[in-house]
Scaffold this motif. Structure first.
Motif, PDB file in Angstrom:
ATOM      1  N   SER A 112       0.847  -1.189   0.000  1.00  0.00           N
ATOM      2  CA  SER A 112       0.000   0.000   0.000  1.00  0.00           C
ATOM      3  C   SER A 112       0.883   1.240   0.000  1.00  0.00           C
ATOM      4  O   SER A 112       2.109   1.155   0.131  1.00  0.00           O
ATOM      5  CB  SER A 112      -0.911   0.006   1.232  1.00  0.00           C
ATOM      6  N   ALA A 113       0.244   2.383  -0.155  1.00  0.00           N
ATOM      7  CA  ALA A 113       0.958   3.658  -0.122  1.00  0.00           C
ATOM      8  C   ALA A 113       0.065   4.710   0.524  1.00  0.00           C
ATOM      9  O   ALA A 113      -1.162   4.675   0.369  1.00  0.00           O
ATOM     10  CB  ALA A 113       1.355   4.095  -1.523  1.00  0.00           C
ATOM     11  N   ILE A 114       0.676   5.618   1.267  1.00  0.00           N
ATOM     12  CA  ILE A 114      -0.038   6.775   1.808  1.00  0.00           C
ATOM     13  C   ILE A 114      -0.108   7.830   0.709  1.00  0.00           C
ATOM     14  O   ILE A 114       0.924   8.223   0.163  1.00  0.00           O
ATOM     15  CB  ILE A 114       0.667   7.350   3.048  1.00  0.00           C
ATOM     16  N   VAL A 115      -1.320   8.261   0.400  1.00  0.00           N
ATOM     17  CA  VAL A 115      -1.495   9.230  -0.683  1.00  0.00           C
ATOM     18  C   VAL A 115      -2.174  10.478  -0.120  1.00  0.00           C
ATOM     19  O   VAL A 115      -3.208  10.389   0.549  1.00  0.00           O
ATOM     20  CB  VAL A 115      -2.335   8.646  -1.834  1.00  0.00           C
ATOM     21  N   ILE A 116      -1.571  11.630  -0.399  1.00  0.00           N
ATOM     22  CA  ILE A 116      -2.098  12.912   0.076  1.00  0.00           C
ATOM     23  C   ILE A 116      -2.562  13.730  -1.136  1.00  0.00           C
ATOM     24  O   ILE A 116      -1.845  13.823  -2.141  1.00  0.00           O
ATOM     25  CB  ILE A 116      -1.033  13.686   0.869  1.00  0.00           C
ATOM     26  N   TYR A 117      -3.745  14.293  -1.031  1.00  0.00           N
ATOM     27  CA  TYR A 117      -4.298  15.099  -2.122  1.00  0.00           C
ATOM     28  C   TYR A 117      -5.171  16.191  -1.517  1.00  0.00           C
ATOM     29  O   TYR A 117      -5.414  16.219  -0.303  1.00  0.00           O
ATOM     30  CB  TYR A 117      -5.119  14.222  -3.080  1.00  0.00           C
ATOM     31  N   SER A 118      -5.641  17.094  -2.364  1.00  0.00           N
ATOM     32  CA  SER A 118      -6.472  18.210  -1.895  1.00  0.00           C
ATOM     33  C   SER A 118      -7.784  18.263  -2.671  1.00  0.00           C
ATOM     34  O   SER A 118      -7.814  17.978  -3.866  1.00  0.00           O
ATOM     35  CB  SER A 118      -5.737  19.554  -2.066  1.00  0.00           C
ATOM     36  N   THR A 137      -9.252  -0.497  -2.446  1.00  0.00           N
ATOM     37  CA  THR A 137      -9.386  -0.077  -1.047  1.00  0.00           C
ATOM     38  C   THR A 137     -10.845   0.285  -0.807  1.00  0.00           C
ATOM     39  O   THR A 137     -11.486   0.898  -1.660  1.00  0.00           O
ATOM     40  CB  THR A 137      -8.517   1.155  -0.752  1.00  0.00           C
ATOM     41  N   THR A 138     -11.377  -0.120   0.322  1.00  0.00           N
ATOM     42  CA  THR A 138     -12.758   0.214   0.656  1.00  0.00           C
ATOM     43  C   THR A 138     -12.804   0.943   1.991  1.00  0.00           C
ATOM     44  O   THR A 138     -11.904   0.786   2.823  1.00  0.00           O
ATOM     45  CB  THR A 138     -13.647  -1.032   0.727  1.00  0.00           C
ATOM     46  N   GLY A 139     -13.838   1.724   2.184  1.00  0.00           N
ATOM     47  CA  GLY A 139     -14.004   2.445   3.442  1.00  0.00           C
ATOM     48  C   GLY A 139     -14.725   3.761   3.210  1.00  0.00           C
ATOM     49  O   GLY A 139     -14.989   4.157   2.068  1.00  0.00           O
ATOM     50  N   SER A 140     -15.030   4.452   4.289  1.00  0.00           N
ATOM     51  CA  SER A 140     -15.708   5.743   4.216  1.00  0.00           C
ATOM     52  C   SER A 140     -15.483   6.488   5.521  1.00  0.00           C
ATOM     53  O   SER A 140     -15.072   5.896   6.530  1.00  0.00           O
ATOM     54  CB  SER A 140     -17.207   5.554   3.958  1.00  0.00           C
ATOM     55  N   GLY A 141     -15.775   7.776   5.510  1.00  0.00           N
ATOM     56  CA  GLY A 141     -15.604   8.566   6.726  1.00  0.00           C
ATOM     57  C   GLY A 141     -15.800  10.044   6.458  1.00  0.00           C
ATOM     58  O   GLY A 141     -16.180  10.456   5.362  1.00  0.00           O
ATOM     59  N   THR A 142     -15.521  10.850   7.469  1.00  0.00           N
ATOM     60  CA  THR A 142     -15.627  12.304   7.335  1.00  0.00           C
ATOM     61  C   THR A 142     -14.328  12.861   6.775  1.00  0.00           C
ATOM     62  O   THR A 142     -13.265  12.239   6.896  1.00  0.00           O
ATOM     63  CB  THR A 142     -15.932  12.954   8.686  1.00  0.00           C
ATOM     64  N   GLY A 143     -14.419  14.035   6.167  1.00  0.00           N
ATOM     65  CA  GLY A 143     -13.259  14.606   5.509  1.00  0.00           C
ATOM     66  C   GLY A 143     -13.147  14.066   4.090  1.00  0.00           C
ATOM     67  O   GLY A 143     -14.062  13.420   3.569  1.00  0.00           O
ATOM     68  N   ASN A 144     -12.008  14.313   3.438  1.00  0.00           N
ATOM     69  CA  ASN A 144     -11.858  13.879   2.046  1.00  0.00           C
ATOM     70  C   ASN A 144     -11.032  12.608   1.882  1.00  0.00           C
ATOM     71  O   ASN A 144     -10.816  12.151   0.759  1.00  0.00           O
ATOM     72  CB  ASN A 144     -11.268  15.004   1.191  1.00  0.00           C
ATOM     73  N   SER A 148      -4.820   8.681   3.653  1.00  0.00           N
ATOM     74  CA  SER A 148      -5.153   7.278   3.941  1.00  0.00           C
ATOM     75  C   SER A 148      -4.165   6.354   3.243  1.00  0.00           C
ATOM     76  O   SER A 148      -3.455   6.739   2.311  1.00  0.00           O
ATOM     77  CB  SER A 148      -6.573   6.958   3.462  1.00  0.00           C
ATOM     78  N   ALA A 149      -4.126   5.098   3.685  1.00  0.00           N
ATOM     79  CA  ALA A 149      -3.319   4.070   3.046  1.00  0.00           C
ATOM     80  C   ALA A 149      -4.158   3.408   1.951  1.00  0.00           C
ATOM     81  O   ALA A 149      -5.251   2.907   2.218  1.00  0.00           O
ATOM     82  CB  ALA A 149      -2.863   3.037   4.066  1.00  0.00           C
ATOM     83  N   PHE A 150      -3.645   3.432   0.729  1.00  0.00           N
ATOM     84  CA  PHE A 150      -4.341   2.857  -0.410  1.00  0.00           C
ATOM     85  C   PHE A 150      -3.625   1.581  -0.852  1.00  0.00           C
ATOM     86  O   PHE A 150      -2.408   1.569  -1.035  1.00  0.00           O
ATOM     87  CB  PHE A 150      -4.386   3.858  -1.571  1.00  0.00           C
ATOM     88  N   ASN A 151      -4.387   0.527  -1.014  1.00  0.00           N
ATOM     89  CA  ASN A 151      -3.829  -0.751  -1.421  1.00  0.00           C
ATOM     90  C   ASN A 151      -3.354  -0.705  -2.866  1.00  0.00           C
ATOM     91  O   ASN A 151      -3.798   0.124  -3.672  1.00  0.00           O
ATOM     92  CB  ASN A 151      -4.868  -1.862  -1.269  1.00  0.00           C
ATOM     93  N   VAL A 152      -2.455  -1.637  -3.194  1.00  0.00           N
ATOM     94  CA  VAL A 152      -2.003  -1.767  -4.582  1.00  0.00           C
ATOM     95  C   VAL A 152      -3.210  -2.037  -5.476  1.00  0.00           C
ATOM     96  O   VAL A 152      -4.083  -2.849  -5.150  1.00  0.00           O
ATOM     97  CB  VAL A 152      -0.970  -2.899  -4.697  1.00  0.00           C
ATOM     98  N   GLY A 153      -3.276  -1.344  -6.591  1.00  0.00           N
ATOM     99  CA  GLY A 153      -4.416  -1.454  -7.498  1.00  0.00           C
ATOM    100  C   GLY A 153      -5.082  -0.099  -7.658  1.00  0.00           C
ATOM    101  O   GLY A 153      -4.509   0.945  -7.328  1.00  0.00           O
ATOM    102  N   VAL A 174      -7.223   6.591  -7.467  1.00  0.00           N
ATOM    103  CA  VAL A 174      -5.876   6.499  -6.906  1.00  0.00           C
ATOM    104  C   VAL A 174      -5.308   5.152  -7.340  1.00  0.00           C
ATOM    105  O   VAL A 174      -5.866   4.098  -7.008  1.00  0.00           O
ATOM    106  CB  VAL A 174      -5.891   6.601  -5.370  1.00  0.00           C
ATOM    107  N   VAL A 175      -4.215   5.190  -8.108  1.00  0.00           N
ATOM    108  CA  VAL A 175      -3.602   3.967  -8.640  1.00  0.00           C
ATOM    109  C   VAL A 175      -2.266   3.760  -7.943  1.00  0.00           C
ATOM    110  O   VAL A 175      -1.353   4.584  -8.059  1.00  0.00           O
ATOM    111  CB  VAL A 175      -3.399   4.059 -10.157  1.00  0.00           C
ATOM    112  N   VAL A 176      -2.160   2.673  -7.198  1.00  0.00           N
ATOM    113  CA  VAL A 176      -0.928   2.342  -6.478  1.00  0.00           C
ATOM    114  C   VAL A 176      -0.280   1.152  -7.178  1.00  0.00           C
ATOM    115  O   VAL A 176      -0.928   0.115  -7.399  1.00  0.00           O
ATOM    116  CB  VAL A 176      -1.201   2.012  -5.001  1.00  0.00           C
ATOM    117  N   THR A 177       0.989   1.306  -7.540  1.00  0.00           N
ATOM    118  CA  THR A 177       1.731   0.267  -8.254  1.00  0.00           C
ATOM    119  C   THR A 177       2.812  -0.305  -7.345  1.00  0.00           C
ATOM    120  O   THR A 177       3.513   0.435  -6.659  1.00  0.00           O
ATOM    121  CB  THR A 177       2.382   0.843  -9.519  1.00  0.00           C
TER     122      THR A 177
END
Length: 204
Positions: A112-118, A137-144, A148-153, A174-177
């Protein structure tokens, strides 16, 4: 013969209360209450020059604008001076903007990788922001969901903005290689004994 001069009803800024502005653009739900003093009740109130009147002084279902309210007649037919009442539309529905698709390489030793965006949003009142992930990656929550940690794929991120005037959303991927080569760790050489007592060495 006695002539009695009746006082005119009085409307001024202090006569206007309970002003409620339009809740959202196009709602036409503004309102206010006019209460005359002096003169003699009942009063006929109007905001259209007397074409239509009511005895309560309550005006509802109003779009944004300036309304001229007046007592067009009291019990004796006396009139008041007009007063202007302004109804505004201060609120606005939300909008939300997402970045383009994001690409990242997995962290060393991780899938996985930590990805930051705006993301950005507008709206009055300020909208609540939520996110949902689908795909790798699956999930939900408040904020954008940034950081978060995104799985490969490939993960699709949907960001939603909500306030009292509505909802808006946007999406991006979000594409994690995984670029890290696999590493095989072999055990040390192992020595065993066979039945005829001959030593055999197994090389890994």
């Amino acid at each position: 013969e006695t002539v009695t001069v009746q006082p005119n009803p009085i409307l001024d800024n202090s006569s206007i209360s309970d002003i409620i502005n339009e809740s959202c653009p196009g709602a036409s739900d503004g309102s206010f209450l006019a209460t005359a003093t002096s003169g003699t009740s009942p009063y006929d109130y109007s905001i259209d020059g007397g074409s239509t009147t009511n005895n309560s002084g309550s005006f509802t279902g109003l779009a944004p604008g300036v309304y001229t309210v007046q007592v067009t007649s009291d019990f004796y037919g006396c009139v008041s001076l007009p007063v202007n009442v302004t109804i505004t539309s201060p609120n606005s529905p939300p909008t939300v903007s997402c970045p383009g698709n994001q690409a990242a390489n997995s962290s060393a030793g991780m899938c996985s990788a930590i990805v930051i965006y705006s993301t950005s949003s507008t709206g009055v009142p300020a909208p609540d922001i939520t996110y949902s992930f689908s795909g790798a990656t699956t999930g939900s929550g408040t904020g954008n969901g940034s950081g978060s940690a995104f799985n490969v794929g490939t993960t699709t991120v949907t960001v939603t903005a909500t306030n009292s005037c509505g909802t808006d959303n946007c999406s991006f991927d979000v594409v994690v290689t995984d670029t890290e080569n696999p590493v095989i760790t072999c055990p040390a050489n192992i020595g065993i004994c066979n039945p005829d007592r001959k030593s055999t060495r197994l090389n890994s």
